[in-house]
Design a protein around this motif. Sequence first.
Motif, mmCIF file in Angstrom:
data_model
loop_
_atom_site.group_PDB
_atom_site.id
_atom_site.type_symbol
_atom_site.label_atom_id
_atom_site.label_comp_id
_atom_site.label_asym_id
_atom_site.label_seq_id
_atom_site.Cartn_x
_atom_site.Cartn_y
_atom_site.Cartn_z
ATOM 1 N N CYS A 93 0.790 -1.218 -0.073
ATOM 2 C CA CYS A 93 -0.041 0.045 -0.003
ATOM 3 C C CYS A 93 1.049 1.294 0.218
ATOM 4 N N THR A 142 -1.168 -2.516 -6.065
ATOM 5 C CA THR A 142 -2.538 -3.373 -6.067
ATOM 6 C C THR A 142 -2.246 -4.637 -6.491
ATOM 7 N N GLN A 179 -6.449 -2.976 -0.586
ATOM 8 C CA GLN A 179 -6.865 -2.076 -1.411
ATOM 9 C C GLN A 179 -8.586 -1.953 -1.389
ATOM 10 N N THR A 193 -8.412 -5.393 -10.706
ATOM 11 C CA THR A 193 -7.016 -5.850 -10.497
ATOM 12 C C THR A 193 -6.856 -7.358 -10.612
ATOM 13 N N TRP A 207 -6.165 6.060 -0.991
ATOM 14 C CA TRP A 207 -4.630 6.087 -1.537
ATOM 15 C C TRP A 207 -3.913 7.311 -1.125
#
Length: 367
Positions: free
Chosen positions: A194, A199, A215, A223, A303
Amino acid sequence: MVTLFFGIILLVSSLIKLNTDASEWWTLHISYWFQKIFAPLNRLIPFSLTEILIAAFVIVIIVLLVFGIIKLCKRRWKKGLHLFMWIAILGVAVGALYQGTAGVAYSRKSIPFTFADTETLTEDDYYAIGQYFVDDFNYCSSKLEYTEEGDVISPYTFSELNDLLIDDYMQYESSYLYDDIYPTKEMMWSWLFCEFNVTGMYFSLSTESIINMKQPTSDMPFTMLHELSHSRGVMREYDAQLMATFVSLQSKDPYVRYSGYLATFYSLQNMIVATCGGAKWNELYYQLNDNILANYTYRTDFWAQYHILDDIADWFNDLYLRIFGNEGGTGSYVDPGSSTNPSTGKVVLSTYQKMYVSVYYDELGIE
């Protein structure tokens, strides 16, 4: 001799990359069989081998470097240089193996997608396409539950989602793709990845795809499809994104489609603005329900809290992608959007946008 052996492999695979047809053959006959042999063995390991291998490599290099410097400081030149020689051997060996199992695939041909004809589309047609996907985005959202913070609550366990995505993916057979597909694994150190804004990852030497479990849940299916694409021989990031878009937008599962929309709806937005104007897009945008808008905000905020090491990781990732022939570096993860033909004044759609149009008309296929 060891360095020479791996040096030859590195040289040969690098030369093969210079020719598209040779890269195609190598990927489907050498890289493919490496995965076909070792991937079933990797499935017997219940944890992420990739993280263990990367950590071990970094630790060994650091130890050799530190002791090598110590030896040189003590004027033990021969022993110090011997340790640095081992660093070179390990570097060349890993580079050669990675180039042979993954790097060559960066020079493959483009994925043979077939798209619907867009030459005769009118402004009304484009608006209808936009309306269709806005309605479906809202429909998918209505079938999901959300946390108080705004993220989606997954309706599946990680294992169930793996099975679902593999079933979706395997509906599309192609001589371009590897025949076999293997489930992704959970990252053991998701918290660390992270910090680097990573991801997911596919590592050809371990023949496995690993997924960051911290995530946003809304991003998880897309992803996983991206990493599964790498595991089927699609190495360029732009192509892997396209495959993930291709599979997710045609999935029968609302959660999977929702994740695909969340990742790529900006591309549809660009197409509607370019063909219909910003006012028409605003009409569509304000139809999106509050849960979708809150989910976008949640992802951005999530994020934003990981920013200290992000720039460093992005720089290294961009360098890696450019070295292996991924044009655009990290910029290849996103759709460049539509453009305008200077001679005709017509809008030229991006590949993502052509895919949206083709899905709308249910005419998209892969050879």
